[in-house]
Design a protein around this motif. Structure first.
Motif, short mmCIF file in Angstrom:
data_model
loop_
_atom_site.label_atom_id
_atom_site.label_comp_id
_atom_site.label_asym_id
_atom_site.label_seq_id
_atom_site.Cartn_x
_atom_site.Cartn_y
_atom_site.Cartn_z
N ASN A 104 -12.59 7.36 -34.89
CA ASN A 104 -11.38 6.54 -34.71
C ASN A 104 -10.13 7.40 -34.49
N LYS A 105 -9.88 7.72 -33.22
CA LYS A 105 -8.75 8.60 -32.88
C LYS A 105 -7.41 7.94 -33.19
N ALA A 106 -7.33 6.62 -32.96
CA ALA A 106 -6.07 5.91 -33.20
C ALA A 106 -5.71 6.00 -34.68
N ILE A 157 -8.27 16.74 -19.82
CA ILE A 157 -8.57 15.42 -19.26
C ILE A 157 -9.38 14.75 -20.36
N ILE A 158 -8.72 13.90 -21.14
CA ILE A 158 -9.35 13.39 -22.35
C ILE A 158 -9.43 11.87 -22.34
N ASN A 159 -9.34 11.31 -21.15
CA ASN A 159 -9.59 9.87 -21.00
C ASN A 159 -10.40 9.66 -19.73
N GLY A 160 -11.66 9.25 -19.92
CA GLY A 160 -12.58 9.11 -18.80
C GLY A 160 -12.20 7.98 -17.87
N THR A 161 -11.68 6.89 -18.44
CA THR A 161 -11.33 5.72 -17.63
C THR A 161 -10.30 6.08 -16.57
N THR A 162 -9.25 6.76 -17.01
CA THR A 162 -8.19 7.10 -16.06
C THR A 162 -8.65 8.18 -15.09
N PHE A 195 -4.58 0.68 -23.41
CA PHE A 195 -4.55 1.96 -24.13
C PHE A 195 -4.97 3.12 -23.22
N ASP A 196 -5.92 2.85 -22.33
CA ASP A 196 -6.38 3.91 -21.44
C ASP A 196 -5.34 4.19 -20.35
N ILE A 197 -4.97 3.15 -19.60
CA ILE A 197 -4.14 3.39 -18.41
C ILE A 197 -2.69 3.74 -18.75
N VAL A 200 -2.14 5.96 -23.92
CA VAL A 200 -2.11 5.94 -25.40
C VAL A 200 -3.37 6.58 -26.00
N ASP A 201 -4.53 6.24 -25.44
CA ASP A 201 -5.78 6.81 -25.94
C ASP A 201 -5.75 8.34 -25.81
N ALA A 202 -5.30 8.83 -24.68
CA ALA A 202 -5.21 10.29 -24.49
C ALA A 202 -4.21 10.90 -25.46
N HIS A 204 -3.47 9.81 -28.47
CA HIS A 204 -4.11 9.89 -29.80
C HIS A 204 -4.92 11.19 -29.90
N LYS A 205 -5.69 11.46 -28.85
CA LYS A 205 -6.56 12.64 -28.87
C LYS A 205 -5.73 13.94 -28.82
N ALA A 206 -4.70 13.94 -27.98
CA ALA A 206 -3.85 15.14 -27.88
C ALA A 206 -3.15 15.40 -29.22
N LYS A 299 -19.22 14.69 -21.33
CA LYS A 299 -18.95 13.25 -21.36
C LYS A 299 -18.03 12.91 -22.54
N GLY A 300 -16.98 12.19 -22.23
CA GLY A 300 -16.00 11.87 -23.26
C GLY A 300 -16.21 10.53 -23.91
N ALA A 301 -17.26 9.83 -23.50
CA ALA A 301 -17.52 8.51 -24.07
C ALA A 301 -18.98 8.19 -23.82
N GLY A 302 -19.39 7.01 -24.28
CA GLY A 302 -20.77 6.58 -24.07
C GLY A 302 -21.57 6.67 -25.35
N1 HSE Z 1 -11.69 4.81 -23.53
C1 HSE Z 1 -11.92 6.20 -23.67
C2 HSE Z 1 -12.04 6.85 -22.29
C3 HSE Z 1 -13.17 6.54 -24.42
O1 HSE Z 1 -11.94 6.17 -21.28
O2 HSE Z 1 -12.21 8.05 -22.25
C4 HSE Z 1 -12.99 6.46 -25.88
O3 HSE Z 1 -11.94 7.23 -26.31
#
Ligand code: HSE
Length: 446
Positions: A104-106, A157-162, A195-197, A200-202, A204-206, A299-302
């Motif tokens: 839980n990064k958030a 590059i810590i968000n796979g979606t973007t 959160f991805d686009i 915000v998710d990135a 949290h990780k940074a 892989k950053g997710a899955g």
């Molecule tokens: N939603 C995140 C991503 C994966 O697209 O990388 C979980 O942090």
């Protein structure tokens, strides 16, 4: 020795991956950990589905507190997510003397200080490899592998979606909205991808990486966060023509004035390895004074990639839980009484270089005015590119005068962000600047 007992809170994509990998590789994991690791209890709101996933030998309940209250459970894995109930349960698990593994990064980026303090006071471990870059062991690398180094900067590059969306935009010349729809259709982006686009998710990780790299408290509230929603296909194309790729980067950097902590789209030289990380993959570059540049990719997710990180934490805890708490690896890599009070700098003080795109009236003197404003702000120009009128859509936005127009692209040398903000305001006020100026920061990552 009997297996260490694990309670799992939430058996979704990552939880079921963790259960399956643990079962599939149990013999090898036991040879590494020194004893077996067994998920013996699961809490999930959908009990029937959870029971089907784990089989009859595992106790399934719908109340997470029943797992925390079970004296046989040594480690609690929290895979619920968010800062609400997850925070309460993590703190309750710590108070009950359980070690905690979380993805839980958030939660950690926002409430990490409170959670780590509670864990230290209770003498338990909170492990979170899965919280940053999924299956890439970047927390292990920063906390242990690079421990000799003074870390200078991290860019990831810590968000796979973007990254998937940006790759599609570049490959197919798509605009952001179209690429997002495709990502959603293919299951790469959530129905609510905010959160991805929005970065915000990135961020949290940074934030978590920044704390571990520099020995500062987690300070998500001080991070500068900008997503990819305003990027257009044109900028990706122009960047390409100038020898750059656009990536959403999480950056944290040590400077004489403090720590930079920022997430935003970034031009990076196309020749860098990280510029060639495509699709939903993640990659993190770490620059240490002794080791130089290191790169971590994966892989950053899955389901199973993230399970790989969760199980690595289970093995660490299994190996270390009988060790004197003072001898364990500190949560944030530095001893709690040796944390630094280096400030996280406001974005206005950050020094970087820029890509600017101005849609201007194609008239005599326009470029001179623009470059005059930059010169007046002490900003040095690195390169200027003006597109041929027939290369761009020269139709003005509805309501604007239909004058001949063109795109002017400017690359600058390093300058202070506050100076750039002031210069952009002045350029924007010119009547010959016809649309909002696009500003993308540029990092050479040299
Ligand atoms: N939603 C995140 C991503 C994966 O697209 O990388 C979980 O942090």
């Amino acid at each position: 020795m009997k297996p260490i007992q694990v309670g799992l809170l939430g058996i979704g994509v990552v939880g079921s991956g963790t259960f399956n990998v643990l079962l599939r590789n149990q013999e090898e994991i036991k040879r590494r950990a020194g004893r077996g690791i067994r998920i013996s209890m699961v809490a999930d709101l959908n009990v029937a589905r959870a029971q089907e996933l784990v089989g009859p030998d595992v106790t399934v309940v719908n109340d997470a507190r029943a797992v925390i209250a079970n004296p046989d459970i040594d480690i609690v894995i929290e895979l619920i997510g968010g800062y609400g109930v997850a925070k309460t349960l993590v703190l309750e698990a710590i108070a009950a003397g359980k070690h905690v593994v979380t993805a839980n990064k958030a939660l950690l980026a926002v409430h990490g200080t409170e959670i780590f303090a509670a864990a230290s006071a209770k003498g338990v471990m909170v492990a979170f490899e899965a919280a940053v870059a999924g299956g890439i062991p970047i927390i292990k690398a920063l906390r242990e592998g690079l421990t000799a180094n003074s870390i200078q900067w991290i860019a990831g590059i810590i968000n796979g979606t973007t990254n998937f969306i940006l790759s599609e935009m570049r490959d197919k010349g798509l605009d952001f909205a179209v690429a997002l729809k495709q990502a959603q259709a293919l299951g790469y982006a959530e129905a609510d991808p905010t959160f991805d686009i929005e970065g915000v998710d990135a961020a949290h990780k940074a934030t978590i990486m920044s704390a571990i790299a520099f020995g500062i408290p987690v300070q998500f509230d001080k991070a500068y966060v900008e997503g990819i929603t305003k990027l257009g296909a044109a900028d990706i194309k122009y960047a390409e023509q100038l020898g750059y790729r656009i990536k959403l980067l999480g950056i944290t950097k040590r400077t004489p004035k403090g720590i930079e902590l920022r997430v935003h789209p970034c031009l990076i030289p196309a020749k860098r390895l990280i510029a060639n990380v495509e699709g939903a993959m993640n990659a993190v570059v770490v620059q240490g004074d002794a080791v130089g540049t290191t790169l971590y990719y994966g892989k950053g997710a899955g389901s199973e990639p993230t399970a790989s990180a969760v199980i690595a934490d289970l093995v660490d805890i299994t190996r270390l839980h009988t060790a004197d708490a003072a001898q364990r690896v500190p949560h944030l890599a530095f001893q709690p009484n040796a944390m630094s009070d280096l400030p996280v700098m406001p974005m206005g003080e950050v020094v970087t270089s820029y890509y600017l795109r101005l849609r201007v009236a194609d008239e005599t003197g326009v470029l001179a005015k623009v470059t005059g404003i930059l010169a007046g702000a002490g900003i040095s120009i690195d390169a200027v590119l003006q597109r041929e009128a027939d290369e761009i859509n020269t139709e003005a936005a509805p309501g604007l005068p239909q004058v001949p127009q063109t795109d002017v692209i400017i690359l600058t040398h390093d300058c202070v962000e506050a100076n750039m903000n002031a210069a952009i305001s002045k350029m924007q006020a010119l009547p010959t600047v016809l649309e909002p100026i696009t500003r993308i920061r540029k990092e050479e990552l040299a």
